[in-house]
Design a protein around this motif. Structure first.
Motif, PDB file in Angstrom:
ATOM      1  N   ALA A 245      -1.068 -10.862   3.086  1.00 19.13           N
ATOM      2  CA  ALA A 245      -0.053 -11.402   2.183  1.00 19.13           C
ATOM      3  C   ALA A 245      -0.539 -11.421   0.742  1.00 19.13           C
TER       4      ALA A 245
ATOM      5  N   GLN B  54       0.864  -9.545  -2.664  1.00 21.72           N
ATOM      6  CA  GLN B  54       1.162 -10.307  -3.866  1.00 21.72           C
ATOM      7  C   GLN B  54       0.432  -9.718  -5.074  1.00 21.72           C
TER       8      GLN B  54
ATOM      9  N   GLU C  92      -4.438 -12.174   8.170  1.00 21.61           N
ATOM     10  CA  GLU C  92      -3.008 -12.301   7.870  1.00 21.61           C
ATOM     11  C   GLU C  92      -2.796 -12.850   6.457  1.00 21.61           C
ATOM     12  N   ARG C  93      -3.624 -13.808   6.075  1.00 22.36           N
ATOM     13  CA  ARG C  93      -3.518 -14.357   4.723  1.00 22.36           C
ATOM     14  C   ARG C  93      -3.970 -13.330   3.688  1.00 22.36           C
TER      15      ARG C  93
END
Length: 257
Positions: A70, A74, A66-67
């Motif tokens: 993201a 970005q 999940e990180r």
């Protein structure tokens, strides 16, 4: 790092990728942890997630993925973010049986790729869409779409994964001989080392065992388990989905322990 920031062979990111490709999960995790000390990039988080997944630490794998998702967004890496979303759909669905979360992440992956020029990731998405339906004809359509994309881009891992899915679809619709022939060819590619990614190897094994269960062809499963024995690491690929198939075959051939 070498000149102009290029990766060098002793860079922990490079060594981490190599360890993942070799199936050395402990070394891979160690290398990505070293790379993390230099900066927590999307690739580092994704590598840590993959290592944790194959080590059986699924909660950590999901959190790291999940990180990574993201971070890929970005960094404006849309195909990579879509792949992370696809993996999250798989992990939530296959590991935890959380179909709501799996569906949300699958839709997220599709949305990210909508309007993007076709890539290999579109084929992997088609492949992962297949388990969402029990209709053999629809699974066949997903398999054919993935196969066409794989051949367009020369991706052998995706090609044989799609071929195994197509074979399983044929077996499910009663075209047993034709379907098993496709799966046999995909398994031969695994044995010959033509399939490099461990997730692809796991998918092909699962299609084999699923088709053998459906056709009650225990002998074929036993023969392939013997011929491709060096790939037994796939057995830890996903609890409990793949292990259910594997366990059913082991019971059928009398390997009770």
């Amino acid at each position: 790092m070498g000149a102009m920031g290029a990766a060098t062979p002793d860079d922990p990111l490079v060594r981490g990728r190599e360890a993942l490709a070799a199936g050395d999960w402990d070394s891979a995790r160690s290398c990505f942890e070293q790379a993390r000390e230099r900066g927590e990039t999307a690739e580092v988080l994704d590598g840590l997630s993959r290592a944790a997944h194959f080590q059986g630490e699924q909660v950590a794998a999901i959190e790291l993925k999940e990180r990574a998702f993201a971070a890929f967004l970005q960094e404006d890496k849309v195909p990579e973010a879509a792949e992370a979303a696809r993996w999250l759909a798989f992990l939530h669905g296959a590991v935890h049986g959380n179909l709501a979360a799996a569906n949300g992440w699958m839709i997220r992956a599709e949305r990210l790729l909508d309007g993007v020029e076709e890539t290999v990731e579109h084929g992997r998405l088609a492949l992962d869409r297949a388990p969402w339906t029990d209709d053999p004809a629809e699974r066949e359509r997903h398999a054919m779409a993935a196969l066409a994309i794989a051949r367009r881009f020369g991706d052998r891992d995706l090609e044989f994964s799609a071929q195994a899915l197509l074979g399983h679809s044929y077996v499910s619709s009663g075209r047993i001989e034709e379907g098993m022939s496709l799966i046999d060819e995909a398994m031969a590619a695994v044995s010959a080392g033509e399939v490099a990614r461990f997730d692809s190897i796991g998918e092909i094994y699962c299609r084999l065992l699923g088709a053998c269960e459906r056709a009650t062809d225990v002998r074929r499963a036993e023969q392939w388990m013997g011929a491709a024995r060096r790939f037994v690491a796939w057995g830890d690929f996903v609890p409990p989905t793949c292990r259910m198939h594997y366990g059913g075959i082991l019971i059928a051939i009398g390997r009770w322990d």
